[in-house]
Design a protein around this motif. Sequence first.
Motif, PDB file in Angstrom:
ATOM      1  N   ALA A 217       5.284   2.066  -7.773  1.00 37.19           N
ATOM      2  CA  ALA A 217       4.469   2.489  -6.717  1.00 37.19           C
ATOM      3  C   ALA A 217       4.902   3.916  -6.108  1.00 37.19           C
ATOM      4  CB  ALA A 217       3.118   1.304  -5.852  1.00 37.19           C
ATOM      5  N   ILE A 218       4.424   4.367  -6.133  1.00 39.84           N
ATOM      6  CA  ILE A 218       4.819   5.581  -4.931  1.00 39.84           C
ATOM      7  C   ILE A 218       3.557   6.473  -3.798  1.00 39.84           C
ATOM      8  CG2 ILE A 218       6.039   8.350  -4.295  1.00 39.84           C
ATOM      9  CD1 ILE A 218       7.739   8.089  -6.735  1.00 39.84           C
TER      10      ILE A 218
ATOM     11  N   GLU B  61       6.024   6.224   1.093  1.00 40.44           N
ATOM     12  CA  GLU B  61       6.564   4.788   0.435  1.00 40.44           C
ATOM     13  C   GLU B  61       6.792   5.148  -0.429  1.00 40.44           C
ATOM     14  OE1 GLU B  61       3.173   2.593   4.653  1.00 40.44           O
ATOM     15  OE2 GLU B  61       2.636   2.572   2.015  1.00 40.44           O
ATOM     16  N   PHE B  62       7.216   3.507  -0.656  1.00 42.04           N
ATOM     17  CA  PHE B  62       7.565   3.092  -2.688  1.00 42.04           C
ATOM     18  C   PHE B  62       7.247   1.674  -2.443  1.00 42.04           C
ATOM     19  CE2 PHE B  62      11.695   4.353  -1.261  1.00 42.04           C
ATOM     20  CZ  PHE B  62      12.718   3.119  -2.646  1.00 42.04           C
ATOM     21  N   PHE B  63       7.046   1.283  -3.321  1.00 44.66           N
ATOM     22  CA  PHE B  63       6.429  -0.019  -3.371  1.00 44.66           C
ATOM     23  C   PHE B  63       7.793  -0.226  -4.926  1.00 44.66           C
ATOM     24  CE2 PHE B  63       3.836   0.126  -0.992  1.00 44.66           C
ATOM     25  CZ  PHE B  63       3.294  -0.395  -0.063  1.00 44.66           C
ATOM     26  N   LEU B  64       8.132  -1.122  -4.929  1.00 44.75           N
ATOM     27  CA  LEU B  64       9.685  -1.815  -6.380  1.00 44.75           C
ATOM     28  C   LEU B  64       9.214  -2.751  -6.548  1.00 44.75           C
ATOM     29  CD1 LEU B  64      12.543  -0.025  -6.381  1.00 44.75           C
ATOM     30  CD2 LEU B  64      12.784  -2.920  -7.039  1.00 44.75           C
ATOM     31  N   GLY B  65       8.807  -2.459  -7.899  1.00 48.36           N
ATOM     32  CA  GLY B  65       8.878  -4.313  -8.728  1.00 48.36           C
ATOM     33  C   GLY B  65       9.624  -4.596  -9.518  1.00 48.36           C
ATOM     34  N   ILE B  66       9.885  -6.079 -10.308  1.00 46.78           N
ATOM     35  CA  ILE B  66      10.812  -6.096 -11.310  1.00 46.78           C
ATOM     36  C   ILE B  66      10.263  -6.588 -12.517  1.00 46.78           C
ATOM     37  CG2 ILE B  66      12.731  -7.611 -12.342  1.00 46.78           C
ATOM     38  CD1 ILE B  66      13.928  -8.426  -9.829  1.00 46.78           C
TER      39      ILE B  66
ATOM     40  N   GLY C 122       4.857 -12.002  -3.828  1.00 42.57           N
ATOM     41  CA  GLY C 122       3.308 -11.537  -4.808  1.00 42.57           C
ATOM     42  C   GLY C 122       2.894 -11.153  -3.888  1.00 42.57           C
ATOM     43  N   TYR C 123       1.555 -10.554  -4.423  1.00 40.55           N
ATOM     44  CA  TYR C 123       0.841  -9.946  -4.436  1.00 40.55           C
ATOM     45  C   TYR C 123       0.270 -10.188  -2.207  1.00 40.55           C
ATOM     46  CZ  TYR C 123      -3.748  -7.419  -2.972  1.00 40.55           C
ATOM     47  OH  TYR C 123      -4.710  -6.018  -2.122  1.00 40.55           O
TER      48      TYR C 123
ATOM     49  N   HIS D 229      -0.303  -2.335  -1.904  1.00 36.06           N
ATOM     50  CA  HIS D 229       0.621  -3.678  -2.950  1.00 36.06           C
ATOM     51  C   HIS D 229       0.075  -3.861  -4.524  1.00 36.06           C
ATOM     52  CE1 HIS D 229       2.524  -4.273   0.424  1.00 36.06           C
ATOM     53  NE2 HIS D 229       1.763  -3.709   1.563  1.00 36.06           N
ATOM     54  N   LEU D 230      -1.836  -3.187  -4.774  1.00 34.25           N
ATOM     55  CA  LEU D 230      -1.531  -4.152  -5.670  1.00 34.25           C
ATOM     56  C   LEU D 230      -1.174  -3.642  -7.195  1.00 34.25           C
ATOM     57  CD1 LEU D 230      -5.221  -2.703  -5.805  1.00 34.25           C
ATOM     58  CD2 LEU D 230      -4.863  -5.329  -6.123  1.00 34.25           C
ATOM     59  N   ARG D 231      -0.262  -4.379  -7.391  1.00 32.59           N
ATOM     60  CA  ARG D 231       0.466  -3.551  -8.803  1.00 32.59           C
ATOM     61  C   ARG D 231      -0.286  -3.164  -9.848  1.00 32.59           C
ATOM     62  NH1 ARG D 231       5.345  -7.482  -8.869  1.00 32.59           N
ATOM     63  NH2 ARG D 231       6.464  -5.916 -10.967  1.00 32.59           N
TER      64      ARG D 231
END
Length: 179
Positions: free
Chosen positions: A143-144, A68-73, A97-98, A170-172
């Motif tokens: 986040a990886i 998984e990875f999480f990508l935010g602006i 959002g979270y 999910h924690l930014r």
Amino acid sequence: MNEQTFSLQPFPSNESPPNLKISGNIARNGNKLAIRYMLEGDLNEIAIFPISNTPSRKHELWQDTCFEFFLGIKDSAQYWEFNLSSAGHWNVYRLDGYRQGMQEETAFENLPFNVQNQGEDLVLVLDLDLGKIISVEQAIEVAITTVVKDRGGEVTYWALTHVGAEADFHLRDSFIIQL
């Protein structure tokens, strides 16, 4: 091009399978994102599904071994969760959002990645055009993570960093790679 290597750590309270290592690299060139995961160790202990002849979008891939990875602006609450199964299945979710407003990201009809099971190594490589969801000028934070399920059904949670009292991808504050 901005390229970084990474090494994931199991959540501290997890009993992780012995001799298991998850590493790789991530790069952004314009709006192209490339990620390479390498899972090394005794893969006979890990629940890894055979590569599907018909990979498709599926829900709840995190119930099994899943990259998984999480990508935010940067400076935005919105983010995306990308799930990549060792069998070739995938999904992308957009969140407002979270853990809020989670829905399938329809901008992607497929994810161009491949998986190679080489006995002692499992390699997953993804090349993705981000243009469908962000502009090339926008800085991103990533986040990886990886969920590893062993053959006995035990699950361990791997990430660049674990910032919560429980494993929570999910924690930014855990989106620590900036591209």
